[in-house]
Design a protein around this motif. Structure first.
Motif, PDB file in Angstrom:
ATOM      1  N   LYS A 148     -68.252  27.188  81.185  1.00 26.01           N
ATOM      2  CA  LYS A 148     -69.334  27.174  80.195  1.00 26.01           C
ATOM      3  C   LYS A 148     -70.715  27.211  80.846  1.00 26.01           C
ATOM      4  CE  LYS A 148     -69.628  22.120  79.628  1.00 26.01           C
ATOM      5  NZ  LYS A 148     -69.493  21.007  78.649  1.00 26.01           N
ATOM      6  N   HIS A 250     -59.845  26.267  76.108  1.00 27.46           N
ATOM      7  CA  HIS A 250     -60.677  25.282  76.785  1.00 27.46           C
ATOM      8  C   HIS A 250     -61.109  25.747  78.180  1.00 27.46           C
ATOM      9  CE1 HIS A 250     -59.270  21.687  74.115  1.00 27.46           C
ATOM     10  NE2 HIS A 250     -60.120  22.492  73.503  1.00 27.46           N
ATOM     11  N   GLN A 255     -67.934  31.818  74.118  1.00 24.19           N
ATOM     12  CA  GLN A 255     -68.993  31.677  73.107  1.00 24.19           C
ATOM     13  C   GLN A 255     -68.592  32.337  71.798  1.00 24.19           C
ATOM     14  OE1 GLN A 255     -69.461  32.925  76.270  1.00 24.19           O
ATOM     15  NE2 GLN A 255     -71.567  32.554  76.973  1.00 24.19           N
ATOM     16  N   GLU A 284     -61.313  27.976  60.976  1.00 23.47           N
ATOM     17  CA  GLU A 284     -61.836  26.613  61.097  1.00 23.47           C
ATOM     18  C   GLU A 284     -61.119  25.853  62.212  1.00 23.47           C
ATOM     19  OE1 GLU A 284     -62.618  22.608  58.340  1.00 23.47           O
ATOM     20  OE2 GLU A 284     -61.408  24.277  57.556  1.00 23.47           O
ATOM     21  N   GLU A 287     -62.214  27.084  65.770  1.00 22.92           N
ATOM     22  CA  GLU A 287     -63.584  26.649  66.068  1.00 22.92           C
ATOM     23  C   GLU A 287     -63.654  25.152  66.323  1.00 22.92           C
ATOM     24  OE1 GLU A 287     -65.982  30.153  63.575  1.00 22.92           O
ATOM     25  OE2 GLU A 287     -65.953  28.092  62.811  1.00 22.92           O
ATOM     26  N   LYS A 288     -62.900  24.362  65.565  1.00 22.26           N
ATOM     27  CA  LYS A 288     -62.918  22.912  65.769  1.00 22.26           C
ATOM     28  C   LYS A 288     -62.272  22.533  67.104  1.00 22.26           C
ATOM     29  CE  LYS A 288     -63.239  20.997  61.107  1.00 22.26           C
ATOM     30  NZ  LYS A 288     -62.566  20.166  60.070  1.00 22.26           N
ATOM     31  N   GLN A 291     -64.708  23.162  69.945  1.00 26.62           N
ATOM     32  CA  GLN A 291     -65.951  22.385  69.880  1.00 26.62           C
ATOM     33  C   GLN A 291     -66.124  21.343  70.988  1.00 26.62           C
ATOM     34  OE1 GLN A 291     -68.476  22.616  67.486  1.00 26.62           O
ATOM     35  NE2 GLN A 291     -69.640  20.949  68.412  1.00 26.62           N
ATOM     36  N   PRO A 292     -65.107  20.523  71.305  1.00 20.42           N
ATOM     37  CA  PRO A 292     -65.337  19.472  72.312  1.00 20.42           C
ATOM     38  C   PRO A 292     -65.683  20.004  73.699  1.00 20.42           C
ATOM     39  CG  PRO A 292     -63.360  19.029  71.024  1.00 20.42           C
ATOM     40  CD  PRO A 292     -63.772  20.423  70.703  1.00 20.42           C
ATOM     41  N   HIS A 294     -66.761  23.571  74.370  1.00 15.40           N
ATOM     42  CA  HIS A 294     -67.922  24.459  74.229  1.00 15.40           C
ATOM     43  C   HIS A 294     -67.902  25.068  72.831  1.00 15.40           C
ATOM     44  CE1 HIS A 294     -71.265  26.776  75.729  1.00 15.40           C
ATOM     45  NE2 HIS A 294     -70.710  27.908  75.307  1.00 15.40           N
ATOM     46  N   PRO A 295     -68.930  24.846  72.029  1.00 13.74           N
ATOM     47  CA  PRO A 295     -68.942  25.380  70.667  1.00 13.74           C
ATOM     48  C   PRO A 295     -68.877  26.903  70.660  1.00 13.74           C
ATOM     49  CG  PRO A 295     -70.693  23.766  70.988  1.00 13.74           C
ATOM     50  CD  PRO A 295     -70.144  24.083  72.346  1.00 13.74           C
ATOM     51  N   CYS A 296     -68.123  27.441  69.726  1.00 11.54           N
ATOM     52  CA  CYS A 296     -68.066  28.891  69.580  1.00 11.54           C
ATOM     53  C   CYS A 296     -67.724  29.235  68.143  1.00 11.54           C
ATOM     54  CB  CYS A 296     -67.060  29.520  70.540  1.00 11.54           C
ATOM     55  SG  CYS A 296     -65.343  29.176  70.134  1.00 11.54           S
ATOM     56  N   LYS A 297     -67.908  30.499  67.797  1.00  9.25           N
ATOM     57  CA  LYS A 297     -67.640  30.977  66.449  1.00  9.25           C
ATOM     58  C   LYS A 297     -66.695  32.174  66.493  1.00  9.25           C
ATOM     59  CE  LYS A 297     -70.274  28.265  63.902  1.00  9.25           C
ATOM     60  NZ  LYS A 297     -69.687  27.410  62.827  1.00  9.25           N
TER      61      LYS A 297
END
Length: 348
Positions: A148, A250, A255, A284, A287-288, A291-292, A294-297
């Motif tokens: 990241k 992970h 990103q 969802e 993405e969740k 999150q812990p 590196h946040p991404c969409k």
């Protein structure tokens, strides 16, 4: 051996020549057609290859190794990746015939052909190589989250199931990005991708504690690129293969994600008691879980519309775009320009 040097490939797909059972064969033919001189499958010998798998027009289908020798092949490539990666017993003769006729062996099976005493002796006698693509490097570290911190844009394909188009989507994104002048690299994480790209790590053959480290290493070794299109594996809701999916998610710290899905598939392949879950739920969930670290969409939905007409595929694309409010396409039927538009908007 350099696995990408002047290859003239014969692909072994004996009795399993279809789009899904011979995924490795199909993908190598799609992206390295100029290297493939023949396919072995006695069931379909003499038929038009492209009418069976949709690609490879003009490549002959033959019954055995002997019929390929006039084409001066250099390598026999094992063209299936069955559950468990084991070698079908009936294929041993094809492999020994290839070795006796001075052909190297390329295999992505979980079973290492280089450990087979008969194959090894033949290879040594004829000064040949057996390339077990799934054997990982010995220097894989534990994951540390360093991916990241890199400046390269990392796009990972994920799926609603296995064997659904993640590798194809990643390669198509790489090729399309290059055409737009982006310094992009396809990052292979499975045996077929490695056969096509010539490098990578088959993460499903890595000890579980080191999967995220393998993904991280693949990123850190390629920081010179502006865009990494990372091949996903498995599916996060799969009862057998979810572990490798999470390790990649992970370890590569993407990103952006591209979610791959086959509209006509209603249950997980080989697991009929597990339904394919709704795209909104999967978006969802992925993405969740990211999150812990590196946040991404999720940036888009890649649809595998094989077997559907172009018109039906377009209708499905419109339906998915309305449902998810994300760009959707079938990479093979309609290209990935929609994805590249989304990716370029977040390039560093």
């Amino acid at each position: 051996m350099n696995p990408m040097t002047k290859r003239r490939l014969v692909i072994l797909a004996e009795g399993r020549l279809d789009l899904f059972s011979a995924k490795t064969a199909v993908s190598v033919i799609r992206y390295r057609k100029e290297e493939v001189v023949a396919v072995i499958d006695h069931v379909n010998a003499g038929k038009d290859l492209s009418s069976i798998i949709g690609v490879g027009k003009g490549i002959p289908i033959v019954s055995n190794v002997g019929e390929t020798l006039k084409l001066k092949p250099t390598d026999l490539l094992i063209g299936i990746a069955p559950p468990g990666g084991m070698l079908p017993d009936e294929w041993r003769k094809h492999i020994t015939d290839a070795l006796r006729n001075k052909m190297n062996i390329i295999s992505g099976l979980h079973l290492h052909l280089s450990d087979d005493s008969e194959f090894c002796k033949l290879a040594q006698d004829h000064q040949l190589k057996i390339w077990d693509v799934r054997i990982p490097p010995e220097d894989i570290p534990l994951g540390t989250g360093k991916a990241k911190e890199t400046k390269t844009l990392r796009i990972l394909t994920v799926g609603s199931d296995c064997n659904i188009g993640k590798m194809v989507t990643s390669i198509e994104i790489t090729d399309a990005a290059k055409k737009r002048g982006v310094n992009a690299c396809f990052v292979a994480t499975g045996q077929t991708g490695i056969m096509i790209e010539g490098s990578g790590i088959a993460v499903d053959h890595v000890i579980s504690d080191f999967i995220s480290g393998a993904a991280e290493k693949l990123v850190l070794d390629r920081i010179q690129y502006k865009l990494l299109s990372i091949e996903g594996q498995g599916a996060i809701v799969h009862p057998a293969y979810s572990g490798v999916t999470l390790g990649l998610l992970h370890g590569s710290a993407p990103q952006g994600l591209i979610l791959c899905h086959q509209p006509i598939r209603k249950t997980l392949r080989h697991f009929p008691n597990f339904p394919i879950l709704p795209l909104s739920y999967l978006i969802e969930l992925y993405e969740k879980l990211a999150q812990p670290i590196h946040p991404c969409k999720v940036l888009g939905i890649s649809l595998n519309c094989f077997g559907m007409s172009d018109n039906d595929a377009l209708q499905e694309i419109k339906k998915v775009e309305k449902e998810t409010r994300l760009p959707a396409t079938d990479p093979i039927k309609f290209g990935v320009d929609k994805f590249i538009d989304a990716i370029q908007s977040i390039l560093p």
